[in-house]
Design an enzyme around this catalytic site. Structure first.
Site, PDB file in Angstrom:
ATOM      1  N   GLY A  14     -70.784 -79.027 -38.690  1.00 43.53           N
ATOM      2  CA  GLY A  14     -69.656 -78.100 -38.611  1.00 43.53           C
ATOM      3  C   GLY A  14     -70.029 -76.658 -38.336  1.00 43.53           C
ATOM      4  CG  ASN A  16     -69.771 -75.697 -32.321  1.00 44.91           C
ATOM      5  OD1 ASN A  16     -69.855 -74.742 -31.570  1.00 44.91           O
ATOM      6  ND2 ASN A  16     -70.620 -76.697 -32.302  1.00 44.91           N
ATOM      7  CG  LEU A  84     -70.422 -87.527 -32.802  1.00 43.81           C
ATOM      8  CD1 LEU A  84     -71.523 -88.053 -33.711  1.00 43.81           C
ATOM      9  CD2 LEU A  84     -71.004 -87.030 -31.478  1.00 43.81           C
ATOM     10  CG  HIS A 103     -71.489 -81.899 -23.580  1.00 44.74           C
ATOM     11  ND1 HIS A 103     -71.634 -83.016 -24.373  1.00 44.74           N
ATOM     12  CD2 HIS A 103     -72.506 -81.925 -22.684  1.00 44.74           C
ATOM     13  CE1 HIS A 103     -72.703 -83.694 -23.961  1.00 44.74           C
ATOM     14  NE2 HIS A 103     -73.246 -83.060 -22.941  1.00 44.74           N
ATOM     15  CG  ASP A 144     -68.986 -85.245 -22.684  1.00 48.18           C
ATOM     16  OD1 ASP A 144     -70.043 -85.832 -22.928  1.00 48.18           O
ATOM     17  OD2 ASP A 144     -68.255 -84.753 -23.558  1.00 48.18           O
ATOM     18  CD  GLU A 173     -73.041 -76.390 -28.901  1.00 41.06           C
ATOM     19  OE1 GLU A 173     -72.036 -76.851 -29.457  1.00 41.06           O
ATOM     20  OE2 GLU A 173     -74.156 -76.931 -28.980  1.00 41.06           O
TER      21      GLU A 173
HETATM   22  C1  GRF Z   1     -74.179 -80.245 -31.857  1.00 40.89           C
HETATM   23  O1  GRF Z   1     -75.077 -81.099 -31.182  1.00 40.89           O
HETATM   24  C2  GRF Z   1     -73.415 -79.437 -30.880  1.00 40.89           C
HETATM   25  O2  GRF Z   1     -74.231 -79.151 -29.773  1.00 40.89           O
HETATM   26  C3  GRF Z   1     -72.306 -80.332 -30.467  1.00 40.89           C
HETATM   27  O3  GRF Z   1     -72.017 -81.122 -31.610  1.00 40.89           O
HETATM   28  C4  GRF Z   1     -73.150 -81.116 -32.497  1.00 40.89           C
HETATM   29  C5  GRF Z   1     -72.821 -80.694 -33.892  1.00 40.89           C
HETATM   30  O4  GRF Z   1     -72.183 -79.482 -33.890  1.00 40.89           O
HETATM   31  N1  GRF Z   1     -71.152 -79.578 -30.024  1.00 40.89           N
HETATM   32  P1  GRF Z   1     -71.618 -78.854 -35.281  1.00 40.89           P
HETATM   33  O5  GRF Z   1     -72.761 -78.106 -35.912  1.00 40.89           O
HETATM   34  O6  GRF Z   1     -71.175 -80.035 -36.142  1.00 40.89           O
HETATM   35  O7  GRF Z   1     -70.506 -77.973 -34.880  1.00 40.89           O
END
Ligand code: GRF
Length: 194
Positions: A14, A16, A84, A103, A144, A173
């Site tokens: 998490g 992001n 995912l 991505h 994607d 990101e």
């Molecule tokens: C990471 O591999 C990121 O590059 C992709 O999802 C994965 C986990 O991201 N977007 P986060 O730390 O759970 O946001």
């Protein structure tokens, strides 16, 4: 005052999600994370939500429940942040143009089936690429494959491992995701109802 209601879908740490929370807290984003939904139990992203008193749900392979929760929170945007699972067609149709994904590569490279998390960076290192990057795109029925909103390059260093590269890409990101969300929120949200 425009304000956007955001749902963030997660599967892991998490970081992001944290970037989005931080940006709403410091006023960078005109919006609020209304709900966090994870397709995996016990992930750190759910702890992050709890820490900020954001409602969170564990929903796995249940599109009906997912739609119910999203409707209940009246979200304007859905952000897939390390999420995912594949969303059902009915959900993508319902939120056409309102679902974005981030991505960790320069799509169409190193994306699609099997390319997620560290596997993306392992592919980049194995191919001896000199650069990689991040992509923010709209989510459509493919993996994607939706319309690209923004891409940003990230250099690959001589002695990079997949892990060191992932760290550098993850920082980009967070930066790009917030910049894209800022633009979308200024364009696309309606007067909030409060
Ligand atoms: C990471 O591999 C990121 O590059 C992709 O999802 C994965 C986990 O991201 N977007 P986060 O730390 O759970 O946001």
């Amino acid at each position: 005052m425009k304000s956007c209601k955001v749902a963030v879908l997660v599967s892991g740490s998490g970081t992001n999600l944290q970037a989005i929370i931080d940006a709403t807290e410091d006023g960078t984003l005109n919006g609020k994370v209304q709900v966090v939904i994870s397709d995996r139990e016990g992930v750190y992203a759910l702890e992050r939500a709890e820490k900020y008193h954001i409602d969170s749900f564990y929903i796995r392979k249940d599109s009906r429940k997912l739609l119910q929760v999203l409707a209940a929170y009246e979200v304007d945007f859905i952000v897939l942040a390390g999420y995912l699972s594949i969303l059902d067609e009915d959900l993508i149709r319902e939120y056409e143009g309102k679902i974005i994904n981030i991505h960790p590569s320069l799509i169409p490279k190193y994306c699609g089936k099997g390319y997620y998390g560290i596997k993306v960076h392992e592919g980049v290192i194995a191919a001896k690429e000199r650069e990689t990057g991040v992509t923010v795109h709209y989510v459509d029925q493919g993996i994607d494959t939706g319309k690209i909103i923004r891409q940003e390059r990230v250099p690959v260093m001589e002695n990079d491992s997949a892990e060191s590269l992932q760290k550098r890409v993850l920082k980009m990101e967070h930066k790009v995701l917030i910049e894209v969300l800022k633009g979308l929120m200024e364009e696309g949200c309606y007067e909030s109802d409060h």
